[in-house]
Design an enzyme around this catalytic site. Sequence first.
Site, mmCIF file in Angstrom:
data_model
loop_
_atom_site.group_PDB
_atom_site.id
_atom_site.type_symbol
_atom_site.label_atom_id
_atom_site.label_comp_id
_atom_site.label_asym_id
_atom_site.label_seq_id
_atom_site.Cartn_x
_atom_site.Cartn_y
_atom_site.Cartn_z
ATOM 1 N N ARG A 107 0.862 -1.192 0.000
ATOM 2 C CA ARG A 107 0.000 0.000 0.000
ATOM 3 C C ARG A 107 0.887 1.227 0.000
ATOM 4 O O ARG A 107 1.818 1.331 0.803
ATOM 5 C CB ARG A 107 -0.899 0.049 1.235
ATOM 6 C CG ARG A 107 -1.464 1.468 1.465
ATOM 7 C CD ARG A 107 -2.466 1.603 2.558
ATOM 8 N NE ARG A 107 -3.701 0.914 2.201
ATOM 9 C CZ ARG A 107 -4.869 1.144 2.796
ATOM 10 N NH1 ARG A 107 -4.964 2.051 3.751
ATOM 11 N NH2 ARG A 107 -5.935 0.481 2.431
ATOM 12 N N HIS A 134 -7.608 0.583 -6.019
ATOM 13 C CA HIS A 134 -7.806 -0.141 -4.743
ATOM 14 C C HIS A 134 -8.580 -1.433 -5.052
ATOM 15 O O HIS A 134 -9.710 -1.608 -4.613
ATOM 16 C CB HIS A 134 -8.557 0.750 -3.760
ATOM 17 C CG HIS A 134 -8.459 0.304 -2.321
ATOM 18 N ND1 HIS A 134 -7.658 -0.734 -1.907
ATOM 19 C CD2 HIS A 134 -9.083 0.767 -1.200
ATOM 20 C CE1 HIS A 134 -7.799 -0.881 -0.585
ATOM 21 N NE2 HIS A 134 -8.652 0.003 -0.135
ATOM 22 N N GLN A 137 -10.426 -3.750 -2.423
ATOM 23 C CA GLN A 137 -11.654 -3.145 -1.893
ATOM 24 C C GLN A 137 -12.828 -3.426 -2.837
ATOM 25 O O GLN A 137 -13.928 -3.743 -2.390
ATOM 26 C CB GLN A 137 -11.459 -1.627 -1.728
ATOM 27 C CG GLN A 137 -12.704 -0.897 -1.238
ATOM 28 C CD GLN A 137 -13.054 -1.213 0.206
ATOM 29 O OE1 GLN A 137 -12.193 -1.154 1.078
ATOM 30 N NE2 GLN A 137 -14.308 -1.562 0.466
ATOM 31 N N ASP A 231 -17.055 8.058 -0.640
ATOM 32 C CA ASP A 231 -15.744 7.922 0.000
ATOM 33 C C ASP A 231 -15.369 9.315 0.510
ATOM 34 O O ASP A 231 -16.021 10.309 0.156
ATOM 35 C CB ASP A 231 -14.726 7.404 -1.039
ATOM 36 C CG ASP A 231 -13.337 7.105 -0.446
ATOM 37 O OD1 ASP A 231 -13.209 7.067 0.797
ATOM 38 O OD2 ASP A 231 -12.385 6.922 -1.240
ATOM 39 N N CYS A 272 -16.128 2.574 1.566
ATOM 40 C CA CYS A 272 -14.973 1.708 1.818
ATOM 41 C C CYS A 272 -14.456 1.859 3.247
ATOM 42 O O CYS A 272 -13.791 0.957 3.756
ATOM 43 C CB CYS A 272 -13.865 2.015 0.817
ATOM 44 S SG CYS A 272 -13.385 3.742 0.789
ATOM 45 N N ARG A 316 -13.746 -7.571 3.312
ATOM 46 C CA ARG A 316 -12.334 -7.385 2.953
ATOM 47 C C ARG A 316 -11.541 -8.636 3.332
ATOM 48 O O ARG A 316 -10.637 -9.057 2.621
ATOM 49 C CB ARG A 316 -11.724 -6.170 3.684
ATOM 50 C CG ARG A 316 -12.355 -4.821 3.366
ATOM 51 C CD ARG A 316 -12.195 -4.423 1.923
ATOM 52 N NE ARG A 316 -10.804 -4.460 1.476
ATOM 53 C CZ ARG A 316 -9.861 -3.580 1.823
ATOM 54 N NH1 ARG A 316 -10.135 -2.563 2.602
ATOM 55 N NH2 ARG A 316 -8.628 -3.700 1.359
#
Length: 328
Positions: A107, A134, A137, A231, A272, A316
């Site tokens: 990441r 991402h 996700q 988001d 998310c 996740r």
Amino acid sequence: PVNLKGRSFLTLKDFTPLEIRYLLDLSHDLKAKKRAGIRQNLLEGKNIVLLFEKTSTRTRCAFEVAALDEGAHVTFLGANDSQMGKKESLEDTAKVLGRYYDGIEFRGFKQETVELLAKYSGVPVWNGLTDIDHPTQVLADLMTIEEHVAKPLNKVKMVFVGDTRNNMAYALMYGAAKMGMHYVLLGPQELWPDSKVVEEMKEVAKETGAKIEVTDNIDEAVKGADVIYTDVWVSMGEEDQMPERVRLLTKYRVNMDMIKKTENPDVIFMHCLPSFHDFETKVAKEAKERGLDVREVEDEVFRSRHSVVFDEAENRLHTIKAVMVATL
Ligand code: CP
Ligand code: NVA
């Protein structure tokens, strides 16, 4: 038959609809097994390393628990824990890590970094978020939609509202285009995504039956939506943009009025996470003191019966586990 052994997971753009379907089916199966208390040790004897340039709760913990659930060993390296990029080049670090580990999660800021790690390490690399993508996700999001919306993905209308130029807006566009969904990016023109990328996904959409739209018209966008997704307005690394983002995005804050405008009593709300739905965080509180209301969604929606955000967070774990199991 789908075989993903040895593949990296850098972006959903690299995967066919069939491969994504395979990962989703595996995720549902792994979730059911975990619920039933069935252990399979599918990653026994594997070693994985997690590289984090940016902070994380879900992604880090999901990788760790998923690995341990299946018998793998994990090393975590935060931004200041290794020589990578400071005293040693990315290429050299990747070559070394590839000698020790069976898989690498990264990441950080640049997509180029996950690409270089994959190129030089010789082992599968998994993208745990960059400035422009991402993908793990999105797998969790698609899984959650399958659990909560009584339609196949190719009949689902999903609206992403807010900063339509951030990593989630793009990542969801790739997933939606591949899975034949109707995906609407809703936000101010100043923050619209790169039109080249939108055109590229419209080409994919031609093959899958997906529909990709970009608009600033709230009423038209949300009508008939099955999913309202938002988001944060300011992503990690863009903190200096806050005043401008609040100015541009206040009108796009998700509230009950927007939920009603979908005219769908069963519409679900997704995020998310992490979220600034109230002023309980240091960042939101300090912003408020500067006169900036950074809430991208109202608490009333976040806590409503429409909200599936914690199922999404749980997923996740199952989807990241599926990615590791499939590629190792
Ligand atoms: N959604 C997500 O990636 O959360 P973290 O930043 O906590 O990993
Ligand atoms: N857009 C957010 C997503 C966090 C999971 C960020 O990059 O900070």
